[in-house]
Write a protein that holds these residues in place. Sequence first.
Motif, PDB file in Angstrom:
ATOM      1  N   UNK A   1       0.795  -1.234   0.000  1.00 30.06           N
ATOM      2  CA  UNK A   1       0.000   0.000   0.000  1.00 30.06           C
ATOM      3  C   UNK A   1       0.825   1.280   0.000  1.00 30.06           C
ATOM      4  N   UNK A   2       1.981   1.237   0.676  1.00 35.15           N
ATOM      5  CA  UNK A   2       2.763   2.487   0.783  1.00 35.15           C
ATOM      6  C   UNK A   2       3.902   2.525  -0.240  1.00 35.15           C
ATOM      7  N   UNK A   3       4.457   1.357  -0.583  1.00 31.74           N
ATOM      8  CA  UNK A   3       5.626   1.368  -1.470  1.00 31.74           C
ATOM      9  C   UNK A   3       5.288   0.868  -2.874  1.00 31.74           C
ATOM     10  N   UNK A   4       4.054   0.488  -3.097  1.00 31.19           N
ATOM     11  CA  UNK A   4       3.623   0.058  -4.439  1.00 31.19           C
ATOM     12  C   UNK A   4       4.269  -1.232  -4.910  1.00 31.19           C
ATOM     13  N   UNK A   5       4.481  -2.176  -3.997  1.00 32.29           N
ATOM     14  CA  UNK A   5       5.135  -3.433  -4.389  1.00 32.29           C
ATOM     15  C   UNK A   5       4.168  -4.352  -5.140  1.00 32.29           C
ATOM     16  N   UNK A   6       4.744  -5.158  -6.038  1.00 30.36           N
ATOM     17  CA  UNK A   6       3.971  -6.238  -6.677  1.00 30.36           C
ATOM     18  C   UNK A   6       4.161  -7.537  -5.892  1.00 30.36           C
ATOM     19  N   UNK A   7       5.258  -7.622  -5.165  1.00 37.29           N
ATOM     20  CA  UNK A   7       5.531  -8.827  -4.371  1.00 37.29           C
ATOM     21  C   UNK A   7       6.483  -8.446  -3.239  1.00 37.29           C
ATOM     22  N   UNK A   8       6.511  -9.301  -2.211  1.00 36.94           N
ATOM     23  CA  UNK A   8       7.461  -9.099  -1.104  1.00 36.94           C
ATOM     24  C   UNK A   8       8.372 -10.317  -1.042  1.00 36.94           C
ATOM     25  N   UNK A   9       9.647 -10.084  -0.767  1.00 40.47           N
ATOM     26  CA  UNK A   9      10.594 -11.207  -0.637  1.00 40.47           C
ATOM     27  C   UNK A   9      11.226 -11.159   0.748  1.00 40.47           C
ATOM     28  N   UNK A  10      11.615 -12.326   1.244  1.00 38.70           N
ATOM     29  CA  UNK A  10      12.385 -12.385   2.492  1.00 38.70           C
ATOM     30  C   UNK A  10      13.572 -13.331   2.282  1.00 38.70           C
ATOM     31  N   UNK A  11      14.469 -13.326   3.255  1.00 39.54           N
ATOM     32  CA  UNK A  11      15.649 -14.187   3.168  1.00 39.54           C
ATOM     33  C   UNK A  11      15.437 -15.521   3.872  1.00 39.54           C
ATOM     34  N   UNK A  12      14.186 -15.934   4.045  1.00 34.86           N
ATOM     35  CA  UNK A  12      13.930 -17.243   4.658  1.00 34.86           C
ATOM     36  C   UNK A  12      14.379 -18.359   3.720  1.00 34.86           C
ATOM     37  N   UNK A  13      14.864 -19.449   4.330  1.00 30.21           N
ATOM     38  CA  UNK A  13      15.171 -20.651   3.545  1.00 30.21           C
ATOM     39  C   UNK A  13      13.883 -21.462   3.467  1.00 30.21           C
ATOM     40  N   UNK A  14      13.181 -21.312   2.366  1.00 31.06           N
ATOM     41  CA  UNK A  14      11.913 -22.005   2.140  1.00 31.06           C
ATOM     42  C   UNK A  14      11.589 -21.842   0.655  1.00 31.06           C
ATOM     43  N   UNK A  15      10.602 -22.594   0.190  1.00 32.27           N
ATOM     44  CA  UNK A  15      10.172 -22.443  -1.203  1.00 32.27           C
ATOM     45  C   UNK A  15       8.641 -22.443  -1.241  1.00 32.27           C
ATOM     46  N   UNK A  16       8.104 -21.922  -2.347  1.00 33.19           N
ATOM     47  CA  UNK A  16       6.658 -22.086  -2.553  1.00 33.19           C
ATOM     48  C   UNK A  16       6.465 -22.802  -3.880  1.00 33.19           C
ATOM     49  N   UNK A  17       5.261 -23.378  -4.069  1.00 32.74           N
ATOM     50  CA  UNK A  17       5.003 -24.115  -5.308  1.00 32.74           C
ATOM     51  C   UNK A  17       5.008 -23.191  -6.523  1.00 32.74           C
ATOM     52  N   UNK A  18       4.816 -21.889  -6.321  1.00 37.20           N
ATOM     53  CA  UNK A  18       4.769 -21.000  -7.489  1.00 37.20           C
ATOM     54  C   UNK A  18       6.071 -20.226  -7.723  1.00 37.20           C
ATOM     55  N   UNK A  19       6.995 -20.279  -6.796  1.00 34.11           N
ATOM     56  CA  UNK A  19       8.230 -19.498  -6.968  1.00 34.11           C
ATOM     57  C   UNK A  19       7.886 -18.051  -7.239  1.00 34.11           C
ATOM     58  N   UNK A  20       8.499 -17.486  -8.298  1.00 32.35           N
ATOM     59  CA  UNK A  20       8.155 -16.093  -8.636  1.00 32.35           C
ATOM     60  C   UNK A  20       7.344 -16.051  -9.939  1.00 32.35           C
ATOM     61  N   UNK A  21       6.760 -17.207 -10.318  1.00 35.03           N
ATOM     62  CA  UNK A  21       6.067 -17.256 -11.615  1.00 35.03           C
ATOM     63  C   UNK A  21       4.882 -16.284 -11.665  1.00 35.03           C
ATOM     64  N   UNK A  22       4.303 -15.983 -10.496  1.00 35.31           N
ATOM     65  CA  UNK A  22       3.135 -15.084 -10.502  1.00 35.31           C
ATOM     66  C   UNK A  22       3.495 -13.681 -10.969  1.00 35.31           C
ATOM     67  N   UNK A  23       4.783 -13.360 -10.936  1.00 36.48           N
ATOM     68  CA  UNK A  23       5.191 -12.026 -11.393  1.00 36.48           C
ATOM     69  C   UNK A  23       5.386 -11.990 -12.906  1.00 36.48           C
ATOM     70  N   UNK A  24       5.423 -13.165 -13.495  1.00 35.22           N
ATOM     71  CA  UNK A  24       5.641 -13.193 -14.938  1.00 35.22           C
ATOM     72  C   UNK A  24       4.347 -13.067 -15.743  1.00 35.22           C
ATOM     73  N   UNK A  25       3.193 -12.981 -15.049  1.00 43.43           N
ATOM     74  CA  UNK A  25       1.928 -12.854 -15.785  1.00 43.43           C
ATOM     75  C   UNK A  25       1.884 -11.502 -16.504  1.00 43.43           C
ATOM     76  N   UNK A  26       1.398 -11.532 -17.705  1.00 41.03           N
ATOM     77  CA  UNK A  26       1.299 -10.295 -18.475  1.00 41.03           C
ATOM     78  C   UNK A  26      -0.027  -9.614 -18.155  1.00 41.03           C
ATOM     79  N   UNK A  27      -0.191  -8.375 -18.624  1.00 39.96           N
ATOM     80  CA  UNK A  27      -1.447  -7.661 -18.385  1.00 39.96           C
ATOM     81  C   UNK A  27      -2.624  -8.443 -18.962  1.00 39.96           C
ATOM     82  N   UNK A  28      -2.329  -9.136 -20.115  1.00 44.70           N
ATOM     83  CA  UNK A  28      -3.391  -9.913 -20.776  1.00 44.70           C
ATOM     84  C   UNK A  28      -3.874 -11.025 -19.842  1.00 44.70           C
TER      85      UNK A  28
END
Length: 448
Positions: A118-145
């Motif tokens: 809300x304040x910094x206009x981020x599309x995603x947040x990252x941390x330095x935790x040792x963990x993974x998610x099933x989507x990785x960063x693929x959600x950021x690769x979606x186009x406007x379409x």
Amino acid sequence: MAISGVKHVVCALSGGVDSAVAALLLKWKGYQVSGLFMRNWDQLDETGVCTADKDCEDARFVCDTLHIPFHEVNFVKDYWHDVFSNFLKQYERGLTPNPDVMCNKYIKFDRLMEHAFNKLGADAVATGHYARTSQGDSFLQTTDKDVKKENSSMELKEAVRLLRAVDSWKDQTFFLSQVSQKALQRTIFPLGDLTKDVVKKIAVQAGMERIAKKKESMGICFIGDRHFQKFIKEYIETKPGNFVGIEDYKVKGQHEGHFLYTIGQRAGIQGYNPRKMFVTDKNPDTNEVFVAPGTNHPALFHQTCMTDSVHWIHQPPLQLIEKEMLDCFFRFQHADPLVKCTLTLAGEGSVIVSLQKPLRALTPGQYAVFYLGEECLGSAQIQQTGPSLYSLNWKQYHSGDWTWNPEDDTAVDENINLEVKGTKLDSWDSWRNFLQGGFKWKGPFNGG
Ligand SMILES: Nc1ncnc2c1ncn2[C@@H]1O[C@H](COP(=O)(O)OP(=O)(O)OP(=O)(O)O)[C@@H](O)[C@H]1O
């Protein structure tokens, strides 16, 4: 705001090496990256140094080195209300809570994220935790379409799963097991595939040697290296009570409050050999602390516990819903080896955990975290433990499959009589030492 088309990732920077390298990797991937340092605890440590100032300076140094904008936010009040006062209340109720799990749930993956979006206009947040998610960063690769398509079709977005880090010794999913699905959907863990050694090397090569060499933060963040009892006495008033022997119910000595003790620790009773008596149980109503002679006393071992309502990262596994039972893996301490267990639904979202083998010092208030394969399913606070080995079969433990020798405090379980890679494992001590030394439990779910 993001440069047109380039996604903006806000990396939560602690001033440590992990989040520094997380930010660097995101930059290498081509994202627009900003660093965000938060203050959540402003007091001085025992030496009179405000560690937050030093960390903030380091986070700023990381941003300068990486040429990314630096931001700072203050969540001292939120942390006090949502984490610390809750932590104290739980101690007063005789529980042993985990503030790091609560900090992730209520602060990092809630307030801090909200601020980033809300304040910094981020599309995603990252941390330095040792963990993974099933989507990785693929959600950021979606186009406007894609976004338009997603919005127009009413299809539900597939839920994100929390996965263990490749570096199983550093895996931090335990601490993330209460994070909401909503937060995970917009989170990236850039370090999930790396080992700590590699992370440190990357930091050095990128000119952040000073950060790579920094001492790792240990223990609960606000306590740091301080003596726990001394710290907690500053916040909860002491009240004299009795140490009571679990075997004969006789008073063994005096203490200054049940909240100063946790299950499994040495009681340190004056007049007794302090190595001899261990805390097995507490009664906050009577302020009694129960103790047993020996670190391997059967009163310290439990094979079942009951939790409060489980927080499922994704949703309750289908098998649990259909059969009301589920075989999976369990841990209640971050670095402990996974133990096979069966969960049984117990109403209002809680479960009864039946462990394949008894564990020492299962502690009410701690989080029972569940795993299936590489997935962290979620967690729940342990509400109460079942009967101890001592109360279950005190006659049997001398003669049956569990034998404990009160003289030298050795315990032998005849079910545990394995030889693995030339090491004979016939006692809890040998198990513990061996497991801590890197043995991976190979169960049907490939737990490790
Ligand atoms: N004060 C803070 N401000 C912003 N983010 C933080 C802060 N403390 C921790 N974090 C975030 O949470 C992650 C995990 O924090 P933790 O305290 O477990 O440190 P860590 O695993 O040693 O990581 P690091 O080396 O980055 O300190 C950090 O990597 C960072 O992304």
